[in-house]
Scaffold this motif. Structure first.
Motif, PDB file in Angstrom:
ATOM      1  N   MET A   1       0.822  -1.215   0.000  1.00 16.07           N
ATOM      2  CA  MET A   1       0.000   0.000   0.000  1.00 16.07           C
ATOM      3  C   MET A   1       0.853   1.260   0.000  1.00 16.07           C
ATOM      4  N   LEU A   2       2.029   1.192   0.664  1.00 17.50           N
ATOM      5  CA  LEU A   2       2.908   2.359   0.687  1.00 17.50           C
ATOM      6  C   LEU A   2       3.531   2.620  -0.674  1.00 17.50           C
ATOM      7  N   SER A   3       3.695   1.567  -1.458  1.00 18.99           N
ATOM      8  CA  SER A   3       4.326   1.736  -2.771  1.00 18.99           C
ATOM      9  C   SER A   3       3.360   2.274  -3.823  1.00 18.99           C
ATOM     10  N   LEU A   4       2.089   2.359  -3.454  1.00 19.12           N
ATOM     11  CA  LEU A   4       1.072   2.847  -4.392  1.00 19.12           C
ATOM     12  C   LEU A   4       0.547   4.205  -3.928  1.00 19.12           C
ATOM     13  N   PRO A   5       0.011   4.993  -4.827  1.00 18.91           N
ATOM     14  CA  PRO A   5      -0.577   6.276  -4.412  1.00 18.91           C
ATOM     15  C   PRO A   5      -1.902   6.056  -3.693  1.00 18.91           C
ATOM     16  N   GLU A   6      -2.377   7.118  -3.049  1.00 22.28           N
ATOM     17  CA  GLU A   6      -3.698   7.031  -2.429  1.00 22.28           C
ATOM     18  C   GLU A   6      -4.725   6.700  -3.513  1.00 22.28           C
ATOM     19  N   GLY A   7      -5.704   5.869  -3.122  1.00 19.36           N
ATOM     20  CA  GLY A   7      -6.688   5.456  -4.104  1.00 19.36           C
ATOM     21  C   GLY A   7      -8.054   5.265  -3.487  1.00 19.36           C
ATOM     22  N   VAL A   8      -8.851   4.448  -4.167  1.00 21.65           N
ATOM     23  CA  VAL A   8     -10.225   4.262  -3.735  1.00 21.65           C
ATOM     24  C   VAL A   8     -10.313   3.502  -2.415  1.00 21.65           C
ATOM     25  N   ASN A   9      -9.248   2.756  -2.079  1.00 25.38           N
ATOM     26  CA  ASN A   9      -9.312   1.960  -0.851  1.00 25.38           C
ATOM     27  C   ASN A   9      -8.160   2.233   0.109  1.00 25.38           C
ATOM     28  N   VAL A  10      -7.358   3.270  -0.130  1.00 30.17           N
ATOM     29  CA  VAL A  10      -6.240   3.606   0.763  1.00 30.17           C
ATOM     30  C   VAL A  10      -6.165   5.123   0.912  1.00 30.17           C
ATOM     31  N   ASP A  11      -5.943   5.536   2.180  1.00 24.47           N
ATOM     32  CA  ASP A  11      -5.782   6.966   2.448  1.00 24.47           C
ATOM     33  C   ASP A  11      -4.644   7.124   3.456  1.00 24.47           C
ATOM     34  N   PHE A  12      -3.748   8.106   3.227  1.00 23.91           N
ATOM     35  CA  PHE A  12      -2.614   8.372   4.111  1.00 23.91           C
ATOM     36  C   PHE A  12      -2.961   9.538   5.035  1.00 23.91           C
ATOM     37  N   LYS A  13      -2.556   9.419   6.312  1.00 26.94           N
ATOM     38  CA  LYS A  13      -2.739  10.507   7.270  1.00 26.94           C
ATOM     39  C   LYS A  13      -1.438  10.698   8.054  1.00 26.94           C
ATOM     40  N   ARG A  14      -1.105  11.968   8.270  1.00 27.08           N
ATOM     41  CA  ARG A  14       0.157  12.275   8.966  1.00 27.08           C
ATOM     42  C   ARG A  14       0.077  11.917  10.440  1.00 27.08           C
ATOM     43  N   GLU A  15      -1.066  12.152  11.088  1.00 29.53           N
ATOM     44  CA  GLU A  15      -1.243  11.885  12.526  1.00 29.53           C
ATOM     45  C   GLU A  15      -2.708  11.569  12.806  1.00 29.53           C
ATOM     46  N   VAL A  16      -2.966  11.076  13.990  1.00 31.57           N
ATOM     47  CA  VAL A  16      -4.328  10.672  14.363  1.00 31.57           C
ATOM     48  C   VAL A  16      -5.278  11.860  14.309  1.00 31.57           C
ATOM     49  N   GLN A  17      -4.806  13.048  14.731  1.00 31.18           N
ATOM     50  CA  GLN A  17      -5.678  14.230  14.758  1.00 31.18           C
ATOM     51  C   GLN A  17      -6.109  14.653  13.354  1.00 31.18           C
ATOM     52  N   ALA A  18      -5.424  14.160  12.330  1.00 29.09           N
ATOM     53  CA  ALA A  18      -5.784  14.529  10.952  1.00 29.09           C
ATOM     54  C   ALA A  18      -6.949  13.685  10.423  1.00 29.09           C
TER      55      ALA A  18
ATOM     56  N   LEU B   1      -3.846   4.584   6.678  1.00 26.43           N
ATOM     57  CA  LEU B   1      -2.484   4.415   7.190  1.00 26.43           C
ATOM     58  C   LEU B   1      -2.087   5.717   7.863  1.00 26.43           C
ATOM     59  N   ILE B   2      -1.947   5.667   9.198  1.00 26.82           N
ATOM     60  CA  ILE B   2      -1.676   6.869   9.987  1.00 26.82           C
ATOM     61  C   ILE B   2      -0.203   6.847  10.411  1.00 26.82           C
ATOM     62  N   GLY B   3       0.446   7.991  10.213  1.00 22.72           N
ATOM     63  CA  GLY B   3       1.893   8.091  10.439  1.00 22.72           C
ATOM     64  C   GLY B   3       2.629   8.084   9.116  1.00 22.72           C
ATOM     65  N   ILE B   4       1.897   8.430   8.046  1.00 20.23           N
ATOM     66  CA  ILE B   4       2.446   8.433   6.698  1.00 20.23           C
ATOM     67  C   ILE B   4       2.379   9.856   6.140  1.00 20.23           C
ATOM     68  N   ASP B   5       3.517  10.297   5.633  1.00 19.57           N
ATOM     69  CA  ASP B   5       3.584  11.623   5.015  1.00 19.57           C
ATOM     70  C   ASP B   5       3.557  11.456   3.501  1.00 19.57           C
ATOM     71  N   GLU B   6       2.790  12.294   2.860  1.00 18.98           N
ATOM     72  CA  GLU B   6       2.672  12.199   1.399  1.00 18.98           C
ATOM     73  C   GLU B   6       3.790  13.019   0.736  1.00 18.98           C
ATOM     74  N   PHE B   7       4.310  12.496  -0.350  1.00 18.45           N
ATOM     75  CA  PHE B   7       5.287  13.243  -1.140  1.00 18.45           C
ATOM     76  C   PHE B   7       5.122  12.861  -2.601  1.00 18.45           C
ATOM     77  N   THR B   8       5.665  13.657  -3.439  1.00 21.24           N
ATOM     78  CA  THR B   8       5.566  13.439  -4.879  1.00 21.24           C
ATOM     79  C   THR B   8       6.960  13.127  -5.425  1.00 21.24           C
ATOM     80  N   THR B   9       7.078  12.055  -6.149  1.00 22.52           N
ATOM     81  CA  THR B   9       8.349  11.645  -6.734  1.00 22.52           C
ATOM     82  C   THR B   9       8.724  12.559  -7.902  1.00 22.52           C
ATOM     83  N   ARG B  10       9.909  12.363  -8.417  1.00 22.66           N
ATOM     84  CA  ARG B  10      10.390  13.187  -9.521  1.00 22.66           C
ATOM     85  C   ARG B  10       9.536  13.037 -10.786  1.00 22.66           C
ATOM     86  N   ASP B  11       8.959  11.844 -10.929  1.00 22.37           N
ATOM     87  CA  ASP B  11       8.115  11.650 -12.114  1.00 22.37           C
ATOM     88  C   ASP B  11       6.674  12.077 -11.857  1.00 22.37           C
TER      89      ASP B  11
END
Length: 254
Positions: free
Chosen positions: A1-18, A37-47
């Protein structure tokens, strides 16, 4: 799930309060649920592809209670399964599984209906809500209908059994009444014969009494006064009337 972008069945959150209640509602209203998935920071790759990077978060009881409070504040309540991941290193994260809810549609305390689409949450359209309500009510109606049919079949079976036993009981009762009627008729015939016999015996005794009174009258006539004579004649007259009545009853019975 971490190797894929956010999608219809996965969402990333930086902290519980978010995490918001609408995030939980969106997955519960979706056909297949989803994962936070909580404790995950989103970033954009070079591509230009979005990815998730583990930064860690609080995974103690306070963090779990915060998530549970958000889920129980939804209408209806949403069931969560909370797992701690990445404990072997210094950056643990929380994986929150939200199943597709059995009691759709779900909304927040503020009445927000949301659903998860491609990488984001959006408000549910009126026709989507209507379709969910109609499906839910249709299933509820079918469930109640099946239950009512089952109860009716059971009641019909009970009534049929009761009717069968009741008809058997009526038949037995009619047979008993017939037997009782036969016994009653036989007793009536016996009583009739007995009454006839008693009538004949009574009439014979009355005739003897009348003859005895006449003899008594002839023997004591010289010594009794007028009142005594009158009394004897009255008794003799009543005995004669009684004999005439018995004769008429016997002649009518023949």
């Amino acid at each position: 799930m971490l190797s894929l972008p956010e999608g219809v069945n996965v969402d990333f959150k930086r902290e519980v309060q978010a995490v918001r209640s609408s995030d939980l509602v969106a997955f519960a209203n979706s056909p297949f649920g989803g994962t936070l998935l909580i404790g995950i920071d989103e970033f954009t790759t070079r591509d230009g592809v979005q990815r998730g990077r583990v930064v860690g978060c609080e995974v103690d009881d306070k963090a779990r209670l915060t998530l549970v409070n958000k889920s129980t504040g939804c209408i209806p309540n949403i069931e969560l399964r909370i797992f701690t991941e990445n404990l072997a290193v210094s950056k643990p994260i929380l994986r929150v599984e939200i199943a597709s809810g059995p009691h759709k549609p779900y909304c927040t305390q503020r009445g927000e209906y949301a659903i998860r689409t491609d990488g984001r949450n959006r408000a549910m359209l009126p026709e989507e809500l209507l379709a969910i309500f109609m499906e839910r009510e249709g299933e509820l109606f079918l469930s109640r209908f099946r239950k009512a049919v089952h109860q009716l079949e059971h009641q019909l079976g009970t009534v049929s059994h009761a009717l069968s036993e009741g008809m058997l009981g009526v038949s037995e009762r009619l047979f008993e009444l017939d037997q009782q009627l036969q016994r009653t008729l036989s007793r009536i015939e016996q009583l009739t014969d007995s009454n006839k016999k008693r009538s004949r015996n009574l009439m014979q005794a009355l005739r003897q009494s009348q003859a005895g009174i006449v003899q008594l009258e002839n023997s004591i006539a010289p010594v009794i006064n007028d009142q005594g004579q009158h009394l004897l004649q009255d008794i003799e007259h009543k005995l004669g009337m009684l004999l005439d009545l018995l004769d008429s009853d016997n002649n009518g019975s023949h």
